[in-house]
Design a protein around this motif. Structure first.
Motif, PDB file in Angstrom:
ATOM      1  N   ALA A   1     121.116  43.632 -86.364  1.00  0.00           N
ATOM      2  CA  ALA A   1     119.909  42.037 -87.679  1.00  0.00           C
ATOM      3  C   ALA A   1     120.584  42.392 -88.361  1.00  0.00           C
ATOM      4  N   ILE A   2     120.221  43.741 -88.919  1.00  0.00           N
ATOM      5  CA  ILE A   2     121.019  43.385 -90.564  1.00  0.00           C
ATOM      6  C   ILE A   2     122.578  42.401 -90.419  1.00  0.00           C
ATOM      7  N   ARG A   3     123.037  42.988 -89.837  1.00  0.00           N
ATOM      8  CA  ARG A   3     124.386  41.906 -89.768  1.00  0.00           C
ATOM      9  C   ARG A   3     124.258  40.353 -89.592  1.00  0.00           C
ATOM     10  N   ARG A   4     122.844  40.180 -88.531  1.00  0.00           N
ATOM     11  CA  ARG A   4     123.009  38.387 -88.489  1.00  0.00           C
ATOM     12  C   ARG A   4     121.827  38.056 -90.188  1.00  0.00           C
ATOM     13  N   GLU A   5     120.711  38.808 -90.315  1.00  0.00           N
ATOM     14  CA  GLU A   5     120.940  38.433 -91.752  1.00  0.00           C
ATOM     15  C   GLU A   5     122.069  38.036 -92.454  1.00  0.00           C
ATOM     16  N   TYR A   6     122.797  38.372 -92.783  1.00  0.00           N
ATOM     17  CA  TYR A   6     124.177  38.448 -92.861  1.00  0.00           C
ATOM     18  C   TYR A   6     125.312  37.439 -92.652  1.00  0.00           C
ATOM     19  N   ALA A   7     124.829  36.803 -91.802  1.00  0.00           N
ATOM     20  CA  ALA A   7     125.780  36.051 -91.010  1.00  0.00           C
ATOM     21  C   ALA A   7     126.926  35.359 -91.830  1.00  0.00           C
TER      22      ALA A   7
ATOM     23  N   PHE B   1     131.434  42.015 -95.487  1.00  0.00           N
ATOM     24  CA  PHE B   1     130.340  42.272 -95.015  1.00  0.00           C
ATOM     25  C   PHE B   1     130.870  43.715 -94.547  1.00  0.00           C
ATOM     26  N   ALA B   2     131.654  44.809 -93.697  1.00  0.00           N
ATOM     27  CA  ALA B   2     131.821  45.681 -93.272  1.00  0.00           C
ATOM     28  C   ALA B   2     131.823  46.044 -94.676  1.00  0.00           C
TER      29      ALA B   2
ATOM     30  N   ASP C   1     114.953  37.277 -99.102  1.00  0.00           N
ATOM     31  CA  ASP C   1     116.097  35.833 -98.890  1.00  0.00           C
ATOM     32  C   ASP C   1     117.534  36.874 -98.787  1.00  0.00           C
ATOM     33  N   PRO C   2     118.160  37.164 -97.920  1.00  0.00           N
ATOM     34  CA  PRO C   2     119.464  37.812 -97.908  1.00  0.00           C
ATOM     35  C   PRO C   2     120.388  36.956 -99.499  1.00  0.00           C
ATOM     36  N   ARG C   3     120.595  36.436-100.116  1.00  0.00           N
ATOM     37  CA  ARG C   3     120.877  36.075-100.818  1.00  0.00           C
ATOM     38  C   ARG C   3     120.860  35.729-101.909  1.00  0.00           C
ATOM     39  N   SER C   4     119.482  36.542-102.357  1.00  0.00           N
ATOM     40  CA  SER C   4     118.281  36.708-103.584  1.00  0.00           C
ATOM     41  C   SER C   4     119.169  38.265-103.750  1.00  0.00           C
TER      42      SER C   4
END
Length: 213
Positions: free
Chosen positions: A151-157, A164-165, A78-81
């Motif tokens: 793909a990493i960016r999409r996970e942290y959309a 993010f940058a 879970d990218p938020r975890s």
């Protein structure tokens, strides 16, 4: 034969001396890696990692242990975890402990999973190989590397572009500042030069994107 098909999973299961039916856990793990919010930490990543292990000409204490640790290393994502690695290790404990795998082997698998939190090995050959496998994506040809970054960016959309940058560039700089990205000679020879070039290009793109954002 695919590295993630039921036969491959069953072979790993038997190598560790696990008892019972391996099929339910195979289905559970495939479903986990197939969750829709995963764009990089998915079945392709798992397959690539297991293929790297199969091809690696690197000494290891137990390839069976490494292989099972790879199966579980992103089982919870879970990218938020901030506890994905701990949660994945607990899932491995639940699965393998319940299947009667020796406690020492289960503990070693958990240790390897937890090592992926910092990507810093503890001096063991197995941890070095597992972490090199997990970071092999950094040394891939440009097309695959940029697929990975996207793909990493999409996970942290859900993260604003500028934030993010900044954070992503910080992470990539941390890798670039290491004396060596890879801990085994085989992976350094194969991936180090390309990985450093990829990281530099990604950092520059993130800086430019952050400015534009």
């Amino acid at each position: 034969m695919s590295q993630i098909d039921p036969a491959s999973w069953t072979a790993r299961w038997r190598e560790l001396g696990a008892k019972g039916d391996p099929a339910p856990w195979h289905r559970r793990l495939v479903a986990a890696y197939g969750e829709p919010h995963r764009h990089y930490h998915n079945l392709q990543h798992l397959e690539e990692c297991l293929a790297e292990l199969a091809a690696a000409d690197v000494a290891a204490e137990s390839r069976a242990t490494i292989g099972m640790a790879l199966w579980f290393h992103d089982a919870v994502y879970d990218p938020r975890s901030a506890t994905n690695e701990e949660d994945s290790a607990r899932l491995a404990d639940e699965c393998l402990g319940g299947a009667g795998v020796a406690a020492a082997r289960v503990g070693e698998i958990s240790r390897l999973i937890l090592a992926t939190k910092t990507h810093r090995a503890d001096g063991s050959a197995d941890a070095a190989l597992l972490l090199d496998i997990d970071l092999a994506i950094l040394g891939q040809p440009e097309k695959r590397f940029w697929e990975y970054e996207a793909a990493i960016r999409r996970e942290y959309a859900w993260v604003p572009a500028v934030t993010f940058a900044e954070k992503r560039a910080e992470i990539l700089r941390g890798f670039l500042l290491r004396p060596a990205l890879y801990q085994t000679a085989a992976f350094r020879d194969r991936y180090e030069t390309t990985a450093r070039a990829n990281l530099k290009a990604a950092i520059e793109r993130l800086i430019q994107g952050g400015r534009q954002g």
